[in-house]
Write a protein that holds these residues in place. Sequence first.
Motif, PDB file in Angstrom:
ATOM      1  N   PRO A 102       5.174  19.131   3.588  1.00 32.77           N
ATOM      2  CA  PRO A 102       4.313  18.296   4.381  1.00 32.77           C
ATOM      3  C   PRO A 102       4.703  16.934   4.018  1.00 32.77           C
ATOM      4  O   PRO A 102       5.781  16.855   3.744  1.00 32.77           O
ATOM      5  CB  PRO A 102       3.027  18.433   3.638  1.00 32.77           C
ATOM      6  N   ALA A 103       3.784  15.914   4.325  1.00 30.70           N
ATOM      7  CA  ALA A 103       4.115  14.012   3.737  1.00 30.70           C
ATOM      8  C   ALA A 103       4.401  14.443   2.855  1.00 30.70           C
ATOM      9  O   ALA A 103       4.310  15.203   2.332  1.00 30.70           O
ATOM     10  CB  ALA A 103       2.737  13.598   5.068  1.00 30.70           C
ATOM     11  N   VAL A 104       5.354  13.351   2.361  1.00 26.05           N
ATOM     12  CA  VAL A 104       5.518  13.212   1.385  1.00 26.05           C
ATOM     13  C   VAL A 104       4.813  11.373   1.290  1.00 26.05           C
ATOM     14  O   VAL A 104       6.081  10.695   1.280  1.00 26.05           O
ATOM     15  CB  VAL A 104       7.169  13.240   0.860  1.00 26.05           C
ATOM     16  N   THR A 161      12.659  17.438  10.794  1.00 24.90           N
ATOM     17  CA  THR A 161      11.170  17.546  10.058  1.00 24.90           C
ATOM     18  C   THR A 161      11.763  17.382   8.647  1.00 24.90           C
ATOM     19  O   THR A 161      13.547  17.140   8.327  1.00 24.90           O
ATOM     20  CB  THR A 161      11.246  19.023  10.718  1.00 24.90           C
ATOM     21  N   LEU A 162      10.871  16.907   7.704  1.00 25.93           N
ATOM     22  CA  LEU A 162      11.510  16.563   6.547  1.00 25.93           C
ATOM     23  C   LEU A 162      11.194  18.823   4.997  1.00 25.93           C
ATOM     24  O   LEU A 162      10.884  18.505   5.658  1.00 25.93           O
ATOM     25  CB  LEU A 162       9.771  15.851   6.112  1.00 25.93           C
ATOM     26  N   VAL A 163      12.618  18.327   4.593  1.00 24.95           N
ATOM     27  CA  VAL A 163      12.558  19.425   4.491  1.00 24.95           C
ATOM     28  C   VAL A 163      13.185  18.914   2.374  1.00 24.95           C
ATOM     29  O   VAL A 163      12.966  17.551   2.107  1.00 24.95           O
ATOM     30  CB  VAL A 163      13.580  19.674   4.849  1.00 24.95           C
ATOM     31  N   GLY A 164      12.719  19.783   1.760  1.00 26.52           N
ATOM     32  CA  GLY A 164      13.237  19.878   0.258  1.00 26.52           C
ATOM     33  C   GLY A 164      14.120  21.427   0.299  1.00 26.52           C
ATOM     34  O   GLY A 164      13.915  22.205   0.750  1.00 26.52           O
ATOM     35  N   MET A 165      15.045  21.200  -0.600  1.00 26.39           N
ATOM     36  CA  MET A 165      15.841  22.419  -0.854  1.00 26.39           C
ATOM     37  C   MET A 165      14.817  23.112  -2.267  1.00 26.39           C
ATOM     38  O   MET A 165      14.740  22.504  -3.109  1.00 26.39           O
ATOM     39  CB  MET A 165      17.459  21.250  -1.524  1.00 26.39           C
ATOM     40  N   GLN A 166      14.689  24.086  -1.799  1.00 22.40           N
ATOM     41  CA  GLN A 166      15.309  25.415  -2.991  1.00 22.40           C
ATOM     42  C   GLN A 166      15.821  26.455  -3.649  1.00 22.40           C
ATOM     43  O   GLN A 166      16.687  26.563  -2.138  1.00 22.40           O
ATOM     44  CB  GLN A 166      13.895  26.187  -2.201  1.00 22.40           C
ATOM     45  N   PHE A 167      16.086  26.707  -4.142  1.00 17.68           N
ATOM     46  CA  PHE A 167      17.464  27.778  -4.969  1.00 17.68           C
ATOM     47  C   PHE A 167      16.833  28.652  -4.762  1.00 17.68           C
ATOM     48  O   PHE A 167      15.884  29.289  -5.708  1.00 17.68           O
ATOM     49  CB  PHE A 167      18.257  27.113  -6.083  1.00 17.68           C
ATOM     50  N   LYS A 168      17.383  29.893  -4.489  1.00 21.85           N
ATOM     51  CA  LYS A 168      16.901  30.848  -4.487  1.00 21.85           C
ATOM     52  C   LYS A 168      18.227  31.664  -4.481  1.00 21.85           C
ATOM     53  O   LYS A 168      19.374  31.366  -4.239  1.00 21.85           O
ATOM     54  CB  LYS A 168      16.613  31.798  -3.340  1.00 21.85           C
ATOM     55  N   ASP A 169      18.436  32.781  -6.300  1.00 22.56           N
ATOM     56  CA  ASP A 169      19.549  32.865  -6.411  1.00 22.56           C
ATOM     57  C   ASP A 169      20.742  32.380  -6.182  1.00 22.56           C
ATOM     58  O   ASP A 169      21.770  32.739  -5.873  1.00 22.56           O
ATOM     59  CB  ASP A 169      19.883  34.462  -5.247  1.00 22.56           C
ATOM     60  N   LYS A 175       0.923  -0.883  -0.355  1.00 19.67           N
ATOM     61  CA  LYS A 175      -0.345   0.040   0.147  1.00 19.67           C
ATOM     62  C   LYS A 175       0.943   1.385   0.279  1.00 19.67           C
ATOM     63  O   LYS A 175       2.420   0.948   0.379  1.00 19.67           O
ATOM     64  CB  LYS A 175      -0.830   0.130   1.373  1.00 19.67           C
ATOM     65  N   PRO A 176       0.755   2.105  -0.478  1.00 22.85           N
ATOM     66  CA  PRO A 176       1.094   3.954  -0.112  1.00 22.85           C
ATOM     67  C   PRO A 176       1.440   4.014   1.327  1.00 22.85           C
ATOM     68  O   PRO A 176       0.906   3.644   1.826  1.00 22.85           O
ATOM     69  CB  PRO A 176       0.019   4.519  -0.858  1.00 22.85           C
ATOM     70  N   VAL A 177       2.231   4.951   1.475  1.00 18.86           N
ATOM     71  CA  VAL A 177       3.183   4.876   2.587  1.00 18.86           C
ATOM     72  C   VAL A 177       3.362   6.931   2.520  1.00 18.86           C
ATOM     73  O   VAL A 177       3.604   7.187   1.623  1.00 18.86           O
ATOM     74  CB  VAL A 177       4.219   4.333   3.159  1.00 18.86           C
ATOM     75  N   SER A 178       3.806   7.057   3.264  1.00 15.85           N
ATOM     76  CA  SER A 178       3.923   8.831   3.160  1.00 15.85           C
ATOM     77  C   SER A 178       5.000   9.028   4.293  1.00 15.85           C
ATOM     78  O   SER A 178       4.366   8.688   6.125  1.00 15.85           O
ATOM     79  CB  SER A 178       2.567   9.865   3.888  1.00 15.85           C
ATOM     80  N   LEU A 179       6.290   9.501   4.339  1.00 13.98           N
ATOM     81  CA  LEU A 179       7.125  10.260   4.680  1.00 13.98           C
ATOM     82  C   LEU A 179       7.054  10.915   5.664  1.00 13.98           C
ATOM     83  O   LEU A 179       6.512  12.324   4.736  1.00 13.98           O
ATOM     84  CB  LEU A 179       8.373  10.250   4.276  1.00 13.98           C
ATOM     85  N   THR A 180       6.512  11.508   6.900  1.00 11.22           N
ATOM     86  CA  THR A 180       6.271  12.280   7.782  1.00 11.22           C
ATOM     87  C   THR A 180       7.195  13.546   8.540  1.00 11.22           C
ATOM     88  O   THR A 180       7.033  14.688   9.220  1.00 11.22           O
ATOM     89  CB  THR A 180       4.852  11.801   8.613  1.00 11.22           C
ATOM     90  N   ALA A 198      15.179  16.361   2.028  1.00 11.64           N
ATOM     91  CA  ALA A 198      16.136  15.617   3.753  1.00 11.64           C
ATOM     92  C   ALA A 198      15.234  15.048   4.317  1.00 11.64           C
ATOM     93  O   ALA A 198      14.577  15.788   4.313  1.00 11.64           O
ATOM     94  CB  ALA A 198      17.358  15.944   3.748  1.00 11.64           C
ATOM     95  N   LEU A 199      15.939  15.203   5.780  1.00 10.44           N
ATOM     96  CA  LEU A 199      15.187  14.971   7.112  1.00 10.44           C
ATOM     97  C   LEU A 199      16.578  16.382   7.903  1.00 10.44           C
ATOM     98  O   LEU A 199      17.989  15.755   7.538  1.00 10.44           O
ATOM     99  CB  LEU A 199      14.989  13.702   7.918  1.00 10.44           C
ATOM    100  N   ARG A 200      15.722  17.226   8.221  1.00  7.35           N
ATOM    101  CA  ARG A 200      16.884  18.055   8.882  1.00  7.35           C
ATOM    102  C   ARG A 200      16.736  18.164  10.638  1.00  7.35           C
ATOM    103  O   ARG A 200      15.623  18.156  10.658  1.00  7.35           O
ATOM    104  CB  ARG A 200      16.265  19.851   8.338  1.00  7.35           C
ATOM    105  N   ILE A 201      17.758  17.762  11.206  1.00  7.65           N
ATOM    106  CA  ILE A 201      18.302  17.499  12.125  1.00  7.65           C
ATOM    107  C   ILE A 201      18.173  18.993  13.166  1.00  7.65           C
ATOM    108  O   ILE A 201      19.246  19.018  12.792  1.00  7.65           O
ATOM    109  CB  ILE A 201      18.645  16.188  12.887  1.00  7.65           C
ATOM    110  N   GLY A 202      17.676  19.486  13.819  1.00  7.53           N
ATOM    111  CA  GLY A 202      17.993  20.727  14.423  1.00  7.53           C
ATOM    112  C   GLY A 202      17.668  21.009  15.816  1.00  7.53           C
ATOM    113  O   GLY A 202      17.179  20.145  16.324  1.00  7.53           O
ATOM    114  N   GLY A 203      18.639  22.026  16.050  1.00  9.70           N
ATOM    115  CA  GLY A 203      19.031  21.899  18.052  1.00  9.70           C
ATOM    116  C   GLY A 203      19.728  20.763  17.814  1.00  9.70           C
ATOM    117  O   GLY A 203      19.524  20.235  19.081  1.00  9.70           O
ATOM    118  N   LEU A 204      20.646  20.327  17.627  1.00  8.87           N
ATOM    119  CA  LEU A 204      21.642  19.282  17.731  1.00  8.87           C
ATOM    120  C   LEU A 204      22.292  19.787  19.174  1.00  8.87           C
ATOM    121  O   LEU A 204      22.584  20.647  19.584  1.00  8.87           O
ATOM    122  CB  LEU A 204      22.830  18.914  16.772  1.00  8.87           C
TER     123      LEU A 204
END
Length: 167
Positions: free
Chosen positions: A101-103, A84-92, A68-73, A119-125
């Motif tokens: 959101p979930a993928v 958190t789940l993140v995507g890369m956006q290029f600006k300039d 079945k389909p699943v979603s990474l959250t 990627a998963l961003r791990i913050g506040g290490l």
Amino acid sequence: MFRRLAASTLLLSCLMLPAFAAEKAGHDHGPAEHVSELDGVRIIHAWTRATVGGEALIFFEIENRAGKPVSLTGGESDLAASVTLVGMQFKDGVAESVELPAVPVKDGGDLHLEPEGLALRIGGLTQPLAEGDVIEVEVEFDIGHVDVDVEVEAEDATGHSHAGHSH
């Protein structure tokens, strides 16, 4: 007599060693589990880069064979305030991560989290990540959570080293 017994024991041990090694190779994984699985969803090649800052990006491959389909959250880790789940956006011409959101991952499909993509961003290490370390991250799907050992590569790594791994 003793020498014959010792020689026989040594020969038997040498003959058994390749069989033992082949059996272990099929099952992977010494101290760091290289493949994690949850109900037919496999996470493979989890890695991140060494860092001195409070944030890192985690990359891996997902294979969905759950039927079945699943979603990474997202995720959780005792070493960080957030995962958190993140995507890369290029600006300039500069990459910045944007929370997503979930993928979804379709049944029979694969999803690759990789530099300049998802990627998963791990913050506040709570501590720096050093090359050679293995950290544990709980990856969250809509069907549940799975513990994943994440290998820390060099600060400038562009991919998982695959050193010593078989699948």
